[in-house]
Each structure stands twice: as C-alpha cells, then as structure tokens.
Motif scaffolding. Structure first.
Motif, short mmCIF file in Angstrom:
data_model
loop_
_atom_site.label_atom_id
_atom_site.label_comp_id
_atom_site.label_asym_id
_atom_site.label_seq_id
_atom_site.Cartn_x
_atom_site.Cartn_y
_atom_site.Cartn_z
N ASP A 164 0.83 -1.21 0.00
CA ASP A 164 0.00 0.00 0.00
C ASP A 164 0.86 1.25 0.00
OD1 ASP A 164 -2.43 -1.37 0.07
OD2 ASP A 164 -2.32 -1.60 2.25
N ALA A 165 0.57 2.13 -0.94
CA ALA A 165 1.25 3.43 -0.98
C ALA A 165 0.51 4.41 -0.09
CB ALA A 165 1.30 3.96 -2.41
N PRO A 166 1.23 5.32 0.57
CA PRO A 166 0.55 6.31 1.41
C PRO A 166 -0.26 7.26 0.55
CG PRO A 166 2.85 6.89 1.16
CD PRO A 166 2.68 5.53 0.53
N PRO A 167 -1.41 7.72 1.05
CA PRO A 167 -2.18 8.69 0.26
C PRO A 167 -1.39 9.97 0.09
CG PRO A 167 -3.01 8.57 2.51
CD PRO A 167 -2.00 7.47 2.36
N PRO A 168 -1.47 10.60 -1.09
CA PRO A 168 -0.72 11.84 -1.30
C PRO A 168 -1.18 12.93 -0.35
CG PRO A 168 -2.33 11.52 -3.04
CD PRO A 168 -2.32 10.26 -2.23
N GLN A 169 -0.24 13.72 0.10
CA GLN A 169 -0.55 14.83 0.99
C GLN A 169 -0.94 16.05 0.17
OE1 GLN A 169 2.61 15.88 3.62
NE2 GLN A 169 1.35 17.19 4.89
N ARG A 170 -2.18 16.47 0.31
CA ARG A 170 -2.65 17.62 -0.46
C ARG A 170 -2.26 18.90 0.26
NH1 ARG A 170 -8.44 18.14 -3.30
NH2 ARG A 170 -7.26 16.93 -4.82
N ALA A 171 -1.39 19.65 -0.37
CA ALA A 171 -0.92 20.90 0.21
C ALA A 171 -1.84 22.05 -0.19
CB ALA A 171 0.50 21.19 -0.25
N LEU A 172 -1.91 23.03 0.69
CA LEU A 172 -2.75 24.19 0.40
C LEU A 172 -2.06 25.10 -0.61
CD1 LEU A 172 -4.05 25.09 3.96
CD2 LEU A 172 -5.14 23.67 2.22
N PRO A 173 -2.81 25.64 -1.56
CA PRO A 173 -2.19 26.49 -2.59
C PRO A 173 -1.81 27.86 -2.04
CG PRO A 173 -4.57 26.45 -2.86
CD PRO A 173 -4.24 25.45 -1.78
N LYS A 174 -0.77 28.44 -2.62
CA LYS A 174 -0.39 29.80 -2.29
C LYS A 174 -1.36 30.78 -2.93
CE LYS A 174 4.63 28.93 -2.19
NZ LYS A 174 5.91 29.27 -2.84
N PHE A 175 -1.58 31.90 -2.27
CA PHE A 175 -2.40 32.95 -2.88
C PHE A 175 -1.98 34.30 -2.32
CE2 PHE A 175 -4.55 31.51 0.91
CZ PHE A 175 -5.00 32.66 1.52
N LEU A 176 -2.31 35.34 -3.07
CA LEU A 176 -2.00 36.70 -2.65
C LEU A 176 -3.18 37.31 -1.91
CD1 LEU A 176 -0.40 38.02 -5.97
CD2 LEU A 176 0.80 37.07 -3.99
N THR A 177 -2.92 38.34 -1.12
CA THR A 177 -4.02 39.09 -0.53
C THR A 177 -4.65 39.97 -1.62
OG1 THR A 177 -2.65 40.99 0.07
CG2 THR A 177 -2.78 39.17 1.67
N GLU A 178 -5.82 40.47 -1.35
CA GLU A 178 -6.50 41.32 -2.33
C GLU A 178 -5.69 42.60 -2.59
OE1 GLU A 178 -10.73 41.84 -1.72
OE2 GLU A 178 -10.85 39.90 -0.69
N SER A 179 -5.11 43.16 -1.54
CA SER A 179 -4.32 44.39 -1.73
C SER A 179 -3.06 44.11 -2.55
CB SER A 179 -3.95 44.99 -0.37
OG SER A 179 -3.18 44.08 0.40
N GLU A 180 -2.48 42.93 -2.40
CA GLU A 180 -1.31 42.57 -3.19
C GLU A 180 -1.67 42.42 -4.67
OE1 GLU A 180 1.67 40.12 -0.20
OE2 GLU A 180 -0.11 39.10 -0.97
N VAL A 181 -2.83 41.84 -4.94
CA VAL A 181 -3.27 41.71 -6.33
C VAL A 181 -3.45 43.09 -6.96
CG1 VAL A 181 -5.12 40.93 -7.86
CG2 VAL A 181 -4.35 39.46 -5.99
N VAL A 182 -4.07 44.00 -6.22
CA VAL A 182 -4.28 45.36 -6.72
C VAL A 182 -2.93 46.02 -7.02
CG1 VAL A 182 -5.10 47.67 -6.14
CG2 VAL A 182 -6.51 45.67 -5.60
N ALA A 183 -1.97 45.87 -6.10
CA ALA A 183 -0.65 46.47 -6.30
C ALA A 183 0.05 45.86 -7.51
CB ALA A 183 0.21 46.26 -5.04
N LEU A 184 -0.12 44.56 -7.70
CA LEU A 184 0.51 43.89 -8.83
C LEU A 184 -0.06 44.38 -10.15
CD1 LEU A 184 2.57 41.61 -9.41
CD2 LEU A 184 0.65 40.00 -9.40
N ILE A 185 -1.38 44.53 -10.20
CA ILE A 185 -2.03 45.01 -11.43
C ILE A 185 -1.64 46.46 -11.70
CG2 ILE A 185 -4.27 45.60 -12.45
CD1 ILE A 185 -5.41 43.08 -11.08
N GLU A 186 -1.62 47.28 -10.65
CA GLU A 186 -1.26 48.69 -10.83
C GLU A 186 0.18 48.84 -11.29
OE1 GLU A 186 -3.08 51.43 -10.77
OE2 GLU A 186 -4.84 50.15 -10.50
N ALA A 187 1.02 47.85 -10.98
CA ALA A 187 2.41 47.91 -11.41
C ALA A 187 2.53 47.82 -12.93
CB ALA A 187 3.22 46.77 -10.77
N GLY A 188 1.45 47.44 -13.60
CA GLY A 188 1.44 47.35 -15.05
C GLY A 188 1.08 48.66 -15.74
N THR A 189 0.99 49.74 -14.98
CA THR A 189 0.73 51.06 -15.57
C THR A 189 2.04 51.65 -16.07
OG1 THR A 189 -1.11 51.43 -14.04
CG2 THR A 189 -0.20 53.36 -15.16
N PRO A 190 2.18 51.91 -17.37
CA PRO A 190 3.45 52.44 -17.89
C PRO A 190 3.76 53.82 -17.32
CG PRO A 190 2.08 51.59 -19.68
CD PRO A 190 1.21 51.65 -18.46
#
Length: 323
Positions: A99-125
């Motif tokens: 028997d193989a051990p069941p795979p360990q499901r890791a939680l995905p990384k994500f950004l905060t909402e403010s970080e997403v806004v900052a990332l998008i705003e960084a695309g302003t030339p």
C-alpha cells in the motif's frame, strides 16, 4: 546492481516504453533503495517476501521520506515484480498488497487582495517609458487582469486568439483540460485592459492576443514569467510568491471569501471533479482560524500573542496540475 532481473527490467522500460534516461536513472535508484533494505533483512531483490517489502516501506516512513517519494518507489517496485512474474522469473508477486501512502494535499499559495491590486497597478506604464517597456507593461497588466478576473490557467490564457475579443465581449469561451469547454465572464477592468493591449498591438497584426517577439507566435510561458517577475518587483512582491497559478488560486480564494459557492467556482475554474475545488474551503478554514486566534479574547495567550497561529504553510507544489 547485480540482481538477475533488474537489467532486463530496465531494458524493457527503455525498449517498450521509451523511458527517458532520467526515468531509467530514477528507477535504478528506487530499485537500489529497496535492495539495500532487503539485504539488511537477509533477503534479496529477486527473492523478496511480502513481509520484507512491507518492512522496507516502514523504513521509508520512519526515515521521514516524503509521501510522494514513497509512492514513486512503491510504484517502481510493483512494476518490477509484475515484470518478474510475466517473465516467469517468479511465480508470485510479493508487491501485490503493498500500500502506498495517500498523497498529501498541500494548500495552494495565494496573494491578498491588496497585493493583487498592487501587482495590477504595477502594469501602468510610467511617463517616459520606452516603446518596448510600454508594451511589456500593458501586456502584463492585461494578462494579470484576465488571470485574476477569470481564474484561467496560464496555458488557456496564452492560447487566446485576438478575434475572441470584441469591444462588447462579455463572456469568453475557453477550451480547457480534456477538451472541456466553459464560458467565463469578463469583468469591465479586464476588458478595458485587453482593449488597451489590442490597440497597442494593432500594427503587429498577430492572430494571438498575447503575441511573442515574433507576432506570428504566441507569448511563451517563460516569456510571461519574466514579465510577471518584473511586475512583482515593481509591486514589492517576492518572486517565490508569484506564478500564474498563484493568480488562479487568488481568484478562487477571494471568490469563495466573497460568497461564491463551490459549484460555481468549479465551473469557472474548469475542474472536472468538485473534490479538486474543495481544497479552497481548507484555505478559507485556515484563514478563519487565524482571524479568530488573532482577534478573539480566548485566542490570546497571557503574553498577548495569538495562542497558536501555526497552521499548514500554503504551498502550490503537489496539486497545481489539477487545480
């Protein structure tokens, strides 16, 4: 390794399954690991007993080997004894009940909402940007707006054609994994960012929304990664916290936090099975626990610090290909 069955087994993998050199090297190492354990027990690889193999698996577990490593090694050993059985080198299969051990499901990384806004705003030339810099930032912003507004996979986004978009486009038809199609809504900010890119690239006459250096070809994943890293630097977000899939995870996590139900999220993400989508409920549960521990009076220790903020560190490693 001098056991009689290993060389024919590896030759079979190379000849019949066209196994790559790296794959053959991994199988060789896995067989050697199992053999070393069996020798310590007074057994050999070709004459191993079921108990000997179970002891090997127990050794791996107690040594702290990762579940994924254990599962891979067991898969190799199962194939090896099936080969010995079919090649009449053994009359039984001692790995049949391994028997193989069941795979360990890791939680995905994500950004905060403010970080997403900052990332998008960084695309302003900025003022005075060169034409190349201006196009790169406009393309980056359009890509980020799309990824965050729709939850697309990077492969789905880079496959978008220019003629998929009109000025009044409200829905996108996406062909995802397994050829499954789904409709995803397009937000106003995402549509505006795409229109800005279409205007910027009008002279390129490319069939692709996100074209590479050669207009006839789409932007590559590596090309987009460089743009994402640049925008992350402008937004102050470390490179190890950024990837296209992090934007997809952020979309899903924030949608769920704002009241979306799992079934809707499953459709938007293009998951074949809702169990894949359910991992985001664990992300939310982890976040809620942190909030309670930080703000509830009984969640504080006598020192005034949260009593226990330890939780699984979000990681995108094991299940990203399904998410």
């Amino acid at each position: 390794m001098h056991q009689s069955g290993t060389e024919p087994f590896l030759e079979m993998l190379a000849a019949e399954r066209a196994a790559a050199p790296a794959t053959l090297a991994a199988y060789t190492a896995d067989l050697a690991d199992c053999e070393a354990s069996l020798l310590r027990q007074g057994e050999s690889l070709d004459t191993a007993s079921a108990d000997g193999l179970r002891a090997w698996v127990s050794e791996m577990s107690t040594s702290g080997a990762a579940r994924r490593t254990i599962a891979r090694r067991i898969s190799c050993i199962r194939q090896y004894y099936l080969f010995l059985l079919r090649d009449d080198r053994r009359t039984d299969n001692p790995a049949a009940q391994l028997d193989a051990p069941p795979p360990q499901r890791a939680l995905p990384k994500f950004l905060t909402e403010s970080e997403v806004v900052a990332l998008i705003e960084a695309g302003t030339p900025p003022a005075g940007a060169t034409p190349a810099e201006r196009r790169r930032l406009i393309l980056g912003r359009a890509a980020l707006e799309l990824l965050y507004a729709t939850g697309l996979r990077i492969s789905e986004m880079l496959a978008l054609r220019r003629d998929s978009f009109r000025e009044n486009t409200r829905m996108l038809l996406i062909r995802g994994k397994g050829g499954r199609e789904r409709l995803v809504p397009l937000s106003d900010p995402a549509r505006d960012a795409v229109q800005a890119l279409l205007l910027e690239d009008k002279a390129r006459a490319s069939p692709w929304l996100f074209s590479g250096r050669a207009p006839a070809k789409p932007l590559t994943r590596q090309g987009f990664d460089k743009i994402l890293a640049e925008l992350g630097g402008r937004a102050g977000i470390p490179p190890d916290r950024l990837s296209p899939h992090v934007l997809r995870h952020s979309f899903a996590t924030h949608m769920l936090a704002h009241g979306a139900d799992l079934r809707t999220l499953q459709i938007l993400l293009g998951h074949a099975d809702i169990s894949t989508t359910q991992i985001y409920t664990h992300v939310q549960a982890d976040r809620l626990r942190e909030i309670v521990q930080a703000h509830h009076p009984l969640g504080q220790s006598p020192s005034g610090q949260p009593a226990d903020t330890a939780g699984p560190e979000p990681s995108a490693a094991s299940d990203e290909k399904n998410l």
